[in-house]
Motif scaffolding. Structure first.
Motif, mmCIF file in Angstrom:
data_model
loop_
_atom_site.group_PDB
_atom_site.id
_atom_site.type_symbol
_atom_site.label_atom_id
_atom_site.label_comp_id
_atom_site.label_asym_id
_atom_site.label_seq_id
_atom_site.Cartn_x
_atom_site.Cartn_y
_atom_site.Cartn_z
ATOM 1 N N THR A 116 -8.539 -0.340 -2.937
ATOM 2 C CA THR A 116 -7.918 -0.636 -4.233
ATOM 3 C C THR A 116 -6.894 0.425 -4.588
ATOM 4 O O THR A 116 -5.792 0.116 -5.070
ATOM 5 N N GLY A 117 -7.230 1.686 -4.346
ATOM 6 C CA GLY A 117 -6.318 2.774 -4.651
ATOM 7 C C GLY A 117 -5.024 2.710 -3.874
ATOM 8 O O GLY A 117 -3.984 3.213 -4.324
ATOM 9 N N THR A 118 -5.056 2.075 -2.696
ATOM 10 C CA THR A 118 -3.830 1.931 -1.910
ATOM 11 C C THR A 118 -3.022 0.707 -2.307
ATOM 12 O O THR A 118 -1.838 0.606 -1.962
ATOM 13 N N LEU A 119 -3.646 -0.221 -3.040
ATOM 14 C CA LEU A 119 -2.974 -1.478 -3.392
ATOM 15 C C LEU A 119 -2.336 -1.449 -4.772
ATOM 16 O O LEU A 119 -1.285 -2.048 -4.982
ATOM 17 N N VAL A 120 -2.974 -0.784 -5.734
ATOM 18 C CA VAL A 120 -2.412 -0.733 -7.076
ATOM 19 C C VAL A 120 -1.509 0.488 -7.183
ATOM 20 O O VAL A 120 -1.778 1.533 -6.580
ATOM 21 N N THR A 121 -0.440 0.352 -7.945
ATOM 22 C CA THR A 121 0.515 1.445 -8.065
ATOM 23 C C THR A 121 0.281 2.200 -9.367
ATOM 24 O O THR A 121 -0.318 3.263 -9.380
ATOM 25 N N HIS A 122 0.773 1.639 -10.481
ATOM 26 C CA HIS A 122 0.575 2.276 -11.778
ATOM 27 C C HIS A 122 0.634 1.202 -12.858
ATOM 28 O O HIS A 122 1.137 0.104 -12.648
ATOM 29 N N ASP A 123 0.087 1.534 -14.017
ATOM 30 C CA ASP A 123 0.074 0.646 -15.185
ATOM 31 C C ASP A 123 -0.688 -0.651 -14.949
ATOM 32 O O ASP A 123 -0.391 -1.683 -15.563
#
Length: 315
Positions: free
Chosen positions: A195-202
């Motif tokens: 998940t941490g690699t797929l979502v960027t910000h906001d």
């Protein structure tokens, strides 16, 4: 009572959930106010208003100029009238896509009263997805068990919600029929790392699980995600985790057994105290990372629990 495509077996209500049942949750979100009074961190959060300097979508107010304001937003009429420089403030809507992480592992195939945990997790995900799309934002996520995980890229449409819920319903329907289960204590952490690699910000990242496998690595991954996103944990609990029935019980983890009696050496009281301590410790630990935790019980109707939380948060 419903059937799934993996088996002709009919299960009691609350054991498995169908796509048709999940799609009905679109109607549970119709009465939720779309414009909360202030920004909130909730499972149902989507678009939110934020005051930004510069040009935006909607004019909000005129205030005294502050060094750093865009000079293009100076209100010259008010400035001339008051002999003091004033700036226009605009209200801009920022997109807040939702990313739901939905646990459908075998550990969630348990429930002592109304529903099993895996069904509750699916219902929570459906409510979150429909609410997000209703507010005009994109929704996607990961559905996982011990054997596989399905990634659904964020998009903004009812048909896309149906695609997400189809993946959830399919994985949910497999739970009663699974005969070989690969025990993987790191499965939750692996999914959080992905998940941490797929979502960027906001993003609004909603993790739905019973967190029975959470450890220090879990919090490290959550802290990493929360650095640039809003994270919400939905902790699925069962009444039997809070209090065991009176009398002698045989408890087992599938490998070992123990004879339990609530009345012996205050076992029942200590059991309940440990559960409450777990909830408090998790809430406090996550507060350090600005991650809210909401506890959803399998012994009560899910939508009312979530709607109560959402309404209470926005008062």
């Amino acid at each position: 009572m419903g059937k799934n495509k993996h088996t002709t077996q009919t299960y009691p209500p609350g054991v498995v959930i169908t796509l048709e049942e999940l799609m009905r949750y679109e109607y549970y979100v119709q009465d939720i106010p779309l414009l909360p009074q202030h920004p909130v961190y909730t499972i149902l959060a989507g678009r939110h208003a934020s005051k930004l300097r510069g040009r935006g979508l909607d004019f909000e107010e005129v205030r005294i100029y502050v060094p750093g304001d865009d000079i293009r937003n100076i209100d010259w009429k008010v400035t001339a009238r008051t002999a003091e420089t004033h700036s226009k403030v605009f209200n801009e809507e920022k997109e807040r896509p939702t990313f739901v992480v939905v646990d459908q592992s075998t550990r969630l195939f348990f429930g002592s009263q109304l529903l099993v945990k895996s069904v509750v997790a699916a219902q929570v995900a459906a409510l979150s997805a429909f609410y997000t799309v209703r507010r005009g934002d994109r929704v996607g996520g990961i559905v996982f068990n011990e054997e596989r995980n399905d990634f659904i890229s964020p998009a903004r449409s009812k048909s896309h919600v149906q695609h997400l819920l189809t993946r959830i319903a399919d994985m949910n329907a497999q739970l009663p029929t699974r005969t070989h289960i690969r025990q993987d204590p790191d499965v939750l952490n692996e999914i959080l790392h992905k998940t941490g690699t797929l979502v960027t910000h906001d993003y609004v990242v909603t993790v739905i699980s019973d967190f029975s496998l959470a450890n220090e690595d879990t919090f490290r991954y959550l802290e990493h995600i929360a650095a640039h996103n809003d994270v919400m944990l939905v902790h699925i609990t069962d009444p039997m985790e809070a209090a065991l029935p009176d009398g002698s019980l045989v408890l087992s983890d599938g490998f070992r057994q123990v004879l339990w009696d609530n009345s012996t050496r205050h076992n029942g009281e200590r059991y309940t105290e440990d559960f409450e301590k777990m909830k408090s410790a998790l809430t406090e630990r996550c507060r350090n990372y600005r991650i809210p935790v909401i506890f959803i019980d399998t012994g009560a109707e899910v939508s009312s629990q979530l709607m109560h939380f959402f309404g209470k948060t926005n008062q």
